[in-house]
Design a protein around this motif. Structure first.
Motif, PDB file in Angstrom:
ATOM      1  N   MET A 164       0.845  -1.168   0.000  1.00  0.00           N
ATOM      2  CA  MET A 164       0.000   0.000   0.000  1.00  0.00           C
ATOM      3  C   MET A 164       0.894   1.236   0.000  1.00  0.00           C
ATOM      4  O   MET A 164       1.858   1.324   0.743  1.00  0.00           O
ATOM      5  CB  MET A 164      -0.901  -0.034   1.223  1.00  0.00           C
ATOM      6  CG  MET A 164      -1.803   1.175   1.298  1.00  0.00           C
ATOM      7  SD  MET A 164      -2.939   1.086   2.665  1.00  0.00           S
ATOM      8  CE  MET A 164      -4.218   0.145   1.880  1.00  0.00           C
ATOM      9  N   ALA A 165       0.570   2.193  -0.806  1.00  0.00           N
ATOM     10  CA  ALA A 165       1.381   3.399  -0.939  1.00  0.00           C
ATOM     11  C   ALA A 165       0.932   4.461   0.054  1.00  0.00           C
ATOM     12  O   ALA A 165      -0.233   4.600   0.346  1.00  0.00           O
ATOM     13  CB  ALA A 165       1.284   3.934  -2.363  1.00  0.00           C
ATOM     14  N   ALA A 166       1.897   5.212   0.564  1.00  0.00           N
ATOM     15  CA  ALA A 166       1.601   6.315   1.486  1.00  0.00           C
ATOM     16  C   ALA A 166       1.695   7.624   0.724  1.00  0.00           C
ATOM     17  O   ALA A 166       2.520   7.769  -0.168  1.00  0.00           O
ATOM     18  CB  ALA A 166       2.583   6.303   2.638  1.00  0.00           C
ATOM     19  N   THR A 167       0.848   8.590   1.063  1.00  0.00           N
ATOM     20  CA  THR A 167       0.875   9.884   0.390  1.00  0.00           C
ATOM     21  C   THR A 167       1.046  10.994   1.405  1.00  0.00           C
ATOM     22  O   THR A 167       0.673  10.869   2.555  1.00  0.00           O
ATOM     23  CB  THR A 167      -0.426  10.138  -0.395  1.00  0.00           C
ATOM     24  OG1 THR A 167      -1.493  10.164   0.523  1.00  0.00           O
ATOM     25  CG2 THR A 167      -0.650   9.086  -1.445  1.00  0.00           C
ATOM     26  N   ALA A 168       1.651  12.075   0.956  1.00  0.00           N
ATOM     27  CA  ALA A 168       1.805  13.280   1.780  1.00  0.00           C
ATOM     28  C   ALA A 168       1.727  14.477   0.866  1.00  0.00           C
ATOM     29  O   ALA A 168       2.126  14.421  -0.294  1.00  0.00           O
ATOM     30  CB  ALA A 168       3.134  13.254   2.508  1.00  0.00           C
ATOM     31  N   LYS A 190       6.461   2.083  -1.324  1.00  0.00           N
ATOM     32  CA  LYS A 190       5.949   1.162  -0.313  1.00  0.00           C
ATOM     33  C   LYS A 190       6.300   1.716   1.059  1.00  0.00           C
ATOM     34  O   LYS A 190       7.191   2.558   1.209  1.00  0.00           O
ATOM     35  CB  LYS A 190       6.522  -0.231  -0.499  1.00  0.00           C
ATOM     36  CG  LYS A 190       8.019  -0.311  -0.338  1.00  0.00           C
ATOM     37  CD  LYS A 190       8.489  -1.735  -0.532  1.00  0.00           C
ATOM     38  CE  LYS A 190      10.003  -1.794  -0.324  1.00  0.00           C
ATOM     39  NZ  LYS A 190      10.516  -3.136  -0.407  1.00  0.00           N
ATOM     40  N   LEU A 191       5.594   1.280   2.059  1.00  0.00           N
ATOM     41  CA  LEU A 191       5.833   1.741   3.417  1.00  0.00           C
ATOM     42  C   LEU A 191       7.160   1.186   3.936  1.00  0.00           C
ATOM     43  O   LEU A 191       7.552   0.078   3.581  1.00  0.00           O
ATOM     44  CB  LEU A 191       4.698   1.300   4.340  1.00  0.00           C
ATOM     45  CG  LEU A 191       3.355   1.966   4.093  1.00  0.00           C
ATOM     46  CD1 LEU A 191       2.286   1.327   4.963  1.00  0.00           C
ATOM     47  CD2 LEU A 191       3.445   3.438   4.391  1.00  0.00           C
ATOM     48  N   PRO A 192       7.863   1.938   4.771  1.00  0.00           N
ATOM     49  CA  PRO A 192       9.106   1.429   5.354  1.00  0.00           C
ATOM     50  C   PRO A 192       8.836   0.193   6.220  1.00  0.00           C
ATOM     51  O   PRO A 192       7.715  -0.038   6.676  1.00  0.00           O
ATOM     52  CB  PRO A 192       9.598   2.588   6.219  1.00  0.00           C
ATOM     53  CG  PRO A 192       8.882   3.788   5.725  1.00  0.00           C
ATOM     54  CD  PRO A 192       7.604   3.311   5.145  1.00  0.00           C
ATOM     55  N   ALA A 193       9.868  -0.565   6.463  1.00  0.00           N
ATOM     56  CA  ALA A 193       9.743  -1.786   7.255  1.00  0.00           C
ATOM     57  C   ALA A 193       9.278  -1.446   8.670  1.00  0.00           C
ATOM     58  O   ALA A 193       9.766  -0.506   9.290  1.00  0.00           O
ATOM     59  CB  ALA A 193      11.074  -2.528   7.298  1.00  0.00           C
ATOM     60  N   GLY A 194       8.322  -2.193   9.179  1.00  0.00           N
ATOM     61  CA  GLY A 194       7.832  -1.997  10.529  1.00  0.00           C
ATOM     62  C   GLY A 194       6.683  -1.024  10.646  1.00  0.00           C
ATOM     63  O   GLY A 194       6.110  -0.874  11.716  1.00  0.00           O
ATOM     64  N   VAL A 195       6.309  -0.332   9.566  1.00  0.00           N
ATOM     65  CA  VAL A 195       5.207   0.629   9.603  1.00  0.00           C
ATOM     66  C   VAL A 195       3.951  -0.069   9.113  1.00  0.00           C
ATOM     67  O   VAL A 195       3.933  -0.669   8.047  1.00  0.00           O
ATOM     68  CB  VAL A 195       5.509   1.868   8.728  1.00  0.00           C
ATOM     69  CG1 VAL A 195       4.316   2.801   8.693  1.00  0.00           C
ATOM     70  CG2 VAL A 195       6.747   2.564   9.227  1.00  0.00           C
ATOM     71  N   GLU A 196       2.910  -0.007   9.917  1.00  0.00           N
ATOM     72  CA  GLU A 196       1.652  -0.628   9.552  1.00  0.00           C
ATOM     73  C   GLU A 196       0.577   0.440   9.374  1.00  0.00           C
ATOM     74  O   GLU A 196       0.561   1.431  10.093  1.00  0.00           O
ATOM     75  CB  GLU A 196       1.202  -1.603  10.635  1.00  0.00           C
ATOM     76  CG  GLU A 196       2.140  -2.771  10.810  1.00  0.00           C
ATOM     77  CD  GLU A 196       1.679  -3.712  11.915  1.00  0.00           C
ATOM     78  OE1 GLU A 196       0.534  -3.556  12.394  1.00  0.00           O
ATOM     79  OE2 GLU A 196       2.460  -4.576  12.285  1.00  0.00           O
ATOM     80  N   VAL A 197      -0.308   0.224   8.439  1.00  0.00           N
ATOM     81  CA  VAL A 197      -1.422   1.133   8.217  1.00  0.00           C
ATOM     82  C   VAL A 197      -2.509   0.777   9.234  1.00  0.00           C
ATOM     83  O   VAL A 197      -2.829  -0.408   9.411  1.00  0.00           O
ATOM     84  CB  VAL A 197      -1.969   0.991   6.781  1.00  0.00           C
ATOM     85  CG1 VAL A 197      -3.185   1.867   6.563  1.00  0.00           C
ATOM     86  CG2 VAL A 197      -0.883   1.324   5.790  1.00  0.00           C
ATOM     87  N   PRO A 198      -3.075   1.755   9.949  1.00  0.00           N
ATOM     88  CA  PRO A 198      -4.118   1.434  10.925  1.00  0.00           C
ATOM     89  C   PRO A 198      -5.344   0.828  10.249  1.00  0.00           C
ATOM     90  O   PRO A 198      -5.710   1.224   9.144  1.00  0.00           O
ATOM     91  CB  PRO A 198      -4.445   2.772  11.575  1.00  0.00           C
ATOM     92  CG  PRO A 198      -3.801   3.809  10.746  1.00  0.00           C
ATOM     93  CD  PRO A 198      -2.771   3.169   9.910  1.00  0.00           C
TER      94      PRO A 198
END
Length: 108
Positions: A1-5, A41-49
């Motif tokens: 899942m991609a993160a956006t800012a 992709k999200l960095p290692a260890g980061v989870e989407v709530p």
């Protein structure tokens, strides 16, 4: 899942309108531009709530976080008062000039 800012950064590029070109460079205002950044992709260890938190509307600024910090500051101040009383061998009321004696002086 991609993160956006979304970032906003000033742009010092001149506008194409003629009235802005006539102004001196010191009078021109910087414009802001919005840039959207997407991570592959999200960095290692980061989870989407899994679900968004449901926060209630604060009542006159009384939030849980504010009350926790207020109580911590109160505890630090109270302990500091005790330390000052122990070091000076006087109570806080005596230090500020209030006459301390028999209290209400009611005979029982």
């Amino acid at each position: 899942m991609a993160a956006t800012a979304t970032l906003a950064a000033p742009s010092f590029l001149l506008s194409s309108s003629s009235h802005l070109k006539k102004l001196s460079p010191s009078l021109q205002l910087p414009r802001t531009r919005s840039v959207r950044v997407r991570a592959a992709k999200l960095p290692a260890g980061v989870e989407v709530p899994r679900e968004q938190p449901k926060l209630s509307e604060p009542f006159l600024g009384f939030t849980k976080t504010a009350e926790v910090w207020n109580s911590r500051a109160c505890m630090i101040g109270l302990i500091g008062t005790f330390i000052v009383e122990l070091a000076l061998n006087k109570g806080i009321l005596q230090m500020i000039g209030v006459e301390v004696g028999k209290g209400l002086d009611i005979p029982l």
